[in-house]
Design a protein around this motif. Structure first.
Motif, PDB file in Angstrom:
ATOM      1  N   ALA A  19       0.833  -1.207   0.000  1.00  0.00           N
ATOM      2  CA  ALA A  19       0.000   0.000   0.000  1.00  0.00           C
ATOM      3  C   ALA A  19       0.867   1.256   0.000  1.00  0.00           C
ATOM      4  N   SER A  23       0.804   4.075  -2.800  1.00  0.00           N
ATOM      5  CA  SER A  23       0.393   5.394  -2.304  1.00  0.00           C
ATOM      6  C   SER A  23       1.389   6.482  -2.661  1.00  0.00           C
ATOM      7  N   ILE A  39      -8.324   8.459   2.551  1.00  0.00           N
ATOM      8  CA  ILE A  39      -7.749   7.380   1.745  1.00  0.00           C
ATOM      9  C   ILE A  39      -7.078   6.356   2.654  1.00  0.00           C
ATOM     10  N   THR A  42      -9.668   4.301   4.441  1.00  0.00           N
ATOM     11  CA  THR A  42     -10.325   3.372   3.526  1.00  0.00           C
ATOM     12  C   THR A  42      -9.420   2.182   3.208  1.00  0.00           C
ATOM     13  N   VAL A  43      -8.147   2.443   2.943  1.00  0.00           N
ATOM     14  CA  VAL A  43      -7.204   1.359   2.671  1.00  0.00           C
ATOM     15  C   VAL A  43      -7.075   0.459   3.904  1.00  0.00           C
ATOM     16  N   HIS A  47      -7.984  -3.476   4.224  1.00  0.00           N
ATOM     17  CA  HIS A  47      -6.995  -4.448   4.688  1.00  0.00           C
ATOM     18  C   HIS A  47      -7.472  -5.216   5.919  1.00  0.00           C
ATOM     19  N   ALA A 108      -8.389   1.265  -3.140  1.00  0.00           N
ATOM     20  CA  ALA A 108      -8.274   0.504  -1.889  1.00  0.00           C
ATOM     21  C   ALA A 108      -8.442  -0.989  -2.144  1.00  0.00           C
ATOM     22  N   SER A 112      -5.500  -3.959  -1.661  1.00  0.00           N
ATOM     23  CA  SER A 112      -5.789  -4.909  -0.587  1.00  0.00           C
ATOM     24  C   SER A 112      -6.065  -6.317  -1.099  1.00  0.00           C
ATOM     25  N   THR A 144       0.060   3.753   4.280  1.00  0.00           N
ATOM     26  CA  THR A 144      -0.603   4.483   3.201  1.00  0.00           C
ATOM     27  C   THR A 144      -0.482   5.980   3.439  1.00  0.00           C
TER      28      THR A 144
END
Length: 181
Positions: A19, A23, A39, A42-43, A47, A108, A112, A144
Motif C-alpha cells: 500500500a 500510495s 484514503i 479506507t485502505v 486491509h 483501496a 488490498s 498508506t
C-alpha cells in the motif's frame, strides 16, 4: 504464540509496504490532507475486510484463487496507472478516476487484494484472526498515509509531471503483480 505474533507483524508490514509503494504514486496527485486521511482509513478498512473474506473463503476453496486475486489487483492498478498517465497530458480538471468515490474504492480494493490472498492461506492454517486483521489494517493505514504524504511532498518538486510519474509507478507495480519473476 510469540512466533505467530512476529510472523503476523511481518506479514502486516509486507502488506502495508504494498500500500505504501502504490500510495507514493497516488500521493503525486494534488490531494488535500483531509483526502489523505480518508484514503488511509479506507485502505486500512479494506486491509481488514479482505483478509477476513480470504480467511473465510480459504477454508472452502483451494489456494489457486490466491493467484487469481494477484492478477485482478495488478489489472486494476494497471487501469489506474494508464488513466493517470493519460490524464497528465490533458489539461482538463475533470478526470474520470480519482481517489474519491468509486475511484477510491477501486484503489483501496486493488492494493488490498494481496491481503485477500494472504487471508486465504491464513484461513487454511487457522491463525489468530483478530490480531491478524487489526495488524493488517493499522499497518496498511499508517503506511498508506506515509506514502501519500511523501508523494505529496515530491509533487511540489515535480510540478505538472508528477501525475505522469505517479501513473508510471502504478504501472510498474501492476507489471510486477501481473508478471512475477
Amino acid at each position: 504464540m510469540i512466533g505467530e505474533i512476529i510472523t503476523l507483524a511481518m506479514m502486516a508490514f509486507a502488506l502495508g509496504m504494498d500500500a505504501f509503494s502504490v500510495s507514493l504514486g497516488m500521493g503525486l496527485l494534488r490531494l488535500r490532507l483531509k483526502q489523505i486521511a480518508y484514503i488511509g482509513l479506507t485502505v486500512g478498512f479494506f486491509h481488514i475486510v479482505m483478509p477476513l473474506a480470504g480467511m473465510a473463503i480459504g477454508r472452502l476453496l483451494s489456494v489457486q484463487l490466491g493467484h487469481m486475486a494477484t492478477y485482478i489487483g495488478g489489472a486494476l492498478l494497471f487501469i489506474l496507472g494508464v488513466q493517470m498517465v493519460i490524464a497528465s497530458f490533458h489539461h482538463e480538471q475533470e478526470r474520470w478516476l480519482r481517489p474519491v468515490g468509486i475511484g477510491l474504492f477501486l484503489f483501496a480494493f486493488s492494493v488490498s487484494l494481496d491481503s485477500f490472498s494472504v487471508g486465504l492461506s491464513l484461513g487454511i492454517y487457522g491463525v489468530e484472526i483478530v490480531f491478524a486483521v487489526i495488524a493488517f489494517g493499522l499497518t496498511s493505514m499508517v503506511l498508506t498515509w506515509m506514502g501519500l504524504l511523501l508523494g505529496r511532498r515530491f509533487q511540489r518538486w515535480l510540478g505538472t509531471y508528477s501525475e505522469a510519474l505517479g501513473g508510471a509507478i502504478l504501472l510498474l507495480f501492476a507489471c510486477k503483480l501481473l508478471f512475477p519473476l
